[in-house]
Scaffold this active site. Structure first.
Site, PDB file in Angstrom:
ATOM      1  CD  GLU A   1     -33.112  21.816  46.538  1.00  0.00           C
ATOM      2  OE1 GLU A   1     -34.152  21.643  45.905  1.00  0.00           O
ATOM      3  OE2 GLU A   1     -32.707  22.938  46.884  1.00  0.00           O
TER       4      GLU A   1
ATOM      5  CG  ASP B   1     -31.571  27.154  52.499  1.00  0.00           C
ATOM      6  OD1 ASP B   1     -31.890  26.088  53.041  1.00  0.00           O
ATOM      7  OD2 ASP B   1     -32.132  27.597  51.481  1.00  0.00           O
TER       8      ASP B   1
ATOM      9  CD  GLU C   1     -25.854  26.322  47.135  1.00  0.00           C
ATOM     10  OE1 GLU C   1     -25.609  27.454  46.667  1.00  0.00           O
ATOM     11  OE2 GLU C   1     -27.009  25.920  47.386  1.00  0.00           O
TER      12      GLU C   1
END
Length: 780
Positions: free
Chosen positions: A554, A479, A558
């Protein structure tokens, strides 16, 4: 219903929940989602800061970068990349591997051994082919059909093993990464007196094998039907799927039951291709010995023409003969925008039908829509209420979480930074300056080594790790674009009001390091484009990809947030190459998100898949579920947040955005209650007046999502209620613009990141004068 405050995790299972809030995700559900998890030449450049070369820990623990610094030794009690048991792990590479270790790839389980008892790696989904490494080589198969799992919440093209690429006597203790490029990887096995290297890649119908110390050996999973046998070329069908095997002309294949061998020996080679049908053998045969050795994407952003041109180039080597071309299967987002001709060959994939290009390269062209740093504030909005709501945020007892980590502190900085231009637009300069000071101070705290919050450079993995971290950002390298996008976005807002602060010799040098960690292109300190997969057209969230279902993505939103922030930071610091990188990332991902997460066009999801969206895209398919036990609002909203002016891409097709919103309302049986502000903001992209109505009815009682605030949501919905929906039919000769339409009336807006006045020309003939560092609006 209790509301979890934030984004779900991406990474391995099982592990701790992403947040300590009332709702925790269910690991067992995601185990099913992951299909029974098995535990076992750069052409782009980021200009700007040239950070100091990392030094060894015994000579210095801190490296200065302008006004900031990072550490070269882990903070006390911190952990870097680790296996499932918490033991440090090193990149699993060969002795001749060069450069920083790539992660967050479709093939990352080859290089990151997350599970101590699995030294080979998990399923690898290259599309159209799937692979599985093991001690005897590489299983290969073509998942040409899907199945529904998890109560029909997930569709998947489950990995299949039709045959094994190997070498006689091979028995390897592990599988290592020998080389990689933008969408290809070369894996190596060595043991039993034999060595095997295989190069595979996204879109490649061929696998290219090299042998040393032993001959070629290909073993089918069942007795194959041999329908073509001509010395060094064999055509065979197994499990209803068709393959062609090619060996050197002086090393013919021998068939014995389900195994084929060829005396390739030292410095030998062979290739195997999956064929759409046996009749296509003659199309593939000319390229059998044109081995792919690398891949690179080259892009060109033409600001004046609002066009992004991307060329996908394969590097090849003719192992026999002179042919240097090949065949490549294109994803829908590629073939829908390709400039050249395609063949009639097609393959099935989890992203929809793939179409085949002939040659070593192909080119796509996309229209670049503007990336605004903020929306204008309209006169119809209640400016006094906006000012009061901003003051209420500033009066909150806890503006930043304690002790804070890279994700939650990032969201907190992003939340405050979004209010700065709003306060400025209504003349609330006192609040603007207070917010600016808060964001700047927190950023500087993070960008300075030795404090409670800091960054560490891991030279072995070639990555910046922030501490405290969260959700496996340090231990699993998960991430980074999600987390660091908030830092870059906040820094871009500071740069808008204080350009000296963002200079590479001040604090901008450290921000550039975070950008390069996520999407660096020089290949020196960091792997190339770590968090973005050029061929897939989006990022992969897991650093290690240790799943039977491949890697996953996911929160596509972002990833887009990082892209927009990079474009803004580059523009505001006068770094056009950095701006262009952000435009490339943003434009390319915009061409994939609605298609692969929301089935725009109706050609991605299987016809029997009952959902209208997926929360996560996996290597083997798509899953409605997310990384925690959330409700429908979160399954949809996780691919919307954070809402910024860079989120307008969600409304590039207002009709589709409206259909998706109504889909959520139908599921809920009414208006959203969780993350209401996120969904009001999304609703405003198709119907601003309806979104404003919901805000006005509930603004005094609802709880904002952790990265949002009441003043930001009010400004967003009131602006879109007045301006209307995004109009992508009109473009402009700047990277930072937006056009809206309401009942036939067009509104044009643009931001000037430069230090001199700018005249923006729109494609319909409209012109707009934009003062330096400001946003301007006109109605036509």
């Amino acid at each position: 219903m209790a509301q979890p405050r934030g984004r779900p995790t991406s990474g391995f299972l099982p592990r701790s929940p992403r947040h300590a809030h009332p709702r925790t995700r269910t690991s067992l559900g995601l185990l099913a989602a992951a299909s029974a998890l098995v535990v076992g030449g750069a052409t782009l450049a980021v200009t700007g800061a040239t950070p100091a070369t990392p030094v060894s820990a015994d000579s210095a623990a801190e490296v200065p970068v302008g006004s900031g610094s990072y550490t070269t030794t882990l903070p006390a009690g911190a952990s870097g990349p680790s296996d499932l048991n918490g033991a440090p792990v090193a990149p699993k590479v060969t002795d001749d591997h060069t450069g920083p270790a790539p992660t967050n790839e479709w093939w990352s389980s080859l290089i990151f051994q997350r599970y101590p008892d699995n030294p080979h790696g998990e399923n690898l989904f290259a599309h159209p082919l799937s692979y599985k490494p093991h001690e005897g080589g590489l299983d290969m198969g073509y998942p040409d059909s899907h199945q529904m799992v998890g109560d029909d919440l997930k569709y998947e093209y489950t990995a299949v093993s039709d045959l094994t690429l190997g070498a006689a006597g091979l028995d390897s203790p592990d599988t290592r990464t020998a080389d990689s490029s933008d969408w290809t990887v070369t894996a190596q096995w060595e043991g039993g007196g034999a060595q095997l290297r295989v190069t595979i890649g996204q879109g490649l119908p061929f696998a290219y094998a090299e042998t040393d110390g032993a001959g070629a050996e290909v073993t089918f999973s069942g007795t194959p039907e041999i329908w073509h046998e001509d010395g060094s070329t064999v055509g065979a069908t197994v499990n209803g799927r068709h393959y062609a095997l090619f060996s050197p002309s002086d090393s013919p294949w021998s068939v014995s039951g389900d195994t084929l061998t060829a005396d390739t020996g030292d410095d030998g080679y062979y290739s195997v291709a999956v064929l759409p049908s046996p009749e296509d053998l003659d199309v593939f045969a000319p390229y059998a010995h044109s081995f792919v050795t690398g891949s690179v994407v080259e892009y060109d952003y033409d600001e004046a023409a609002s066009t992004l041109t991307s060329t996908y180039q394969l590097e090849t080597e003719a192992r026999e003969g002179e042919e240097t071309g090949t065949l490549t299967a294109l994803y829908p987002h590629q073939w829908a925008n390709v400039t050249g001709d395609l063949t009639d060959l097609t393959y099935a994939s989890p992203r929809g039908e793939m179409k085949v290009s002939e040659g070593a390269s192909f080119t796509t062209e996309l229209t670049t829509q503007g990336i605004m740093p903020s929306l204008p504030t309209v006169d119809a909005a209640d400016h006094d209420r906006l000012a009061s709501l901003i003051d209420e945020v500033l009066a909150e007892e806890e503006l930043f979480p304690e002790p804070g980590d890279t994700y939650w502190d990032g969201k907190a900085m992003g939340r405050l930074a979004q209010l700065i231009p709003i306060a400025d637009s209504i003349g609330h300069t006192e609040a603007r300056d207070e917010l600016l000071a808060l964001v700047q101070e927190r950023l500087e705290d993070w960008l300075t080594a030795g404090g409670t919050r800091q960054f560490h450079y891991d030279e072995e993995w070639g990555t910046m790790l922030g501490f405290p971290d969260s959700f496996g950002a340090a231990t699993e390298l998960n991430d980074h674009d999600f987390h660091y996008g908030y830092f870059v976005s906040a820094a871009a807002v500071v740069a808008r009001y204080d350009r000296d602060w963002a200079d590479e010799d001040a604090w901008g040098g450290m921000i550039r390091l975070l950008v390069q960690d996520v999407a660096g292109t020089d290949g020196e300190m960091f792997p190339r484009l770590r968090s973005f997969s050029p061929y897939a057209g989006h990022g992969w969230a897991s650093g290690h990809a240790g799943f039977a279902a491949g890697n996953n993505q996911e929160s596509s939103s972002e990833g887009m947030h990082f892209a927009a922030a990079t474009a803004h930071f580059g523009a505001l610091t006068g770094d056009e190459e950095l701006r262009d990188l952000g435009v490339y990332l943003h434009t390319t991902q915009a061409s994939t998100i609605a298609r692969y997460w929301q089935n725009a066009g109706g050609d991605t999801f299987p016809e029997d898949y009952p959902e209208d969206v997926v929360g996560m895209v996996w290597g083997d398919g798509g899953d409605y579920r997310i990384w925690w036990d959330g409700g429908h609002e979160e399954h949809y909203g996780i691919n919307y947040l954070p809402i910024t002016a860079g989120s307008l891409y969600l409304g590039h097709d207002p009709e589709h955005a409206g259909v998706i919103y109504e889909s959520l309302v139908d599921k809920l049986g009414g208006e959203p209650e969780i993350w209401r502000d996120i969904h009001w903001a999304h609703r405003a992209l198709s119907d601003g007046e309806d979104a404003l109505r919901m805000f006005e009815e509930q603004w005094q009682t609802y709880e904002p999502e952790a990265g949002g605030s009441k003043p930001h949501t009010y400004q967003w919905v009131s602006t879109l209620a007045e301006l209307g929906t995004v109009d992508v039919s009109v473009t402009a000769d700047t990277a930072h613009y937006a056009v809206f339409d309401k009942d036939g009336t067009s509104t044009y807006t643009a931001f000037n990141p430069g230090t001199s006045p700018l005249t923006v020309s729109f494609s319909d003939g409209t012109s707009l004068e934009v003062p330096a560092g400001e946003t301007a609006v006109t109605t036509g």
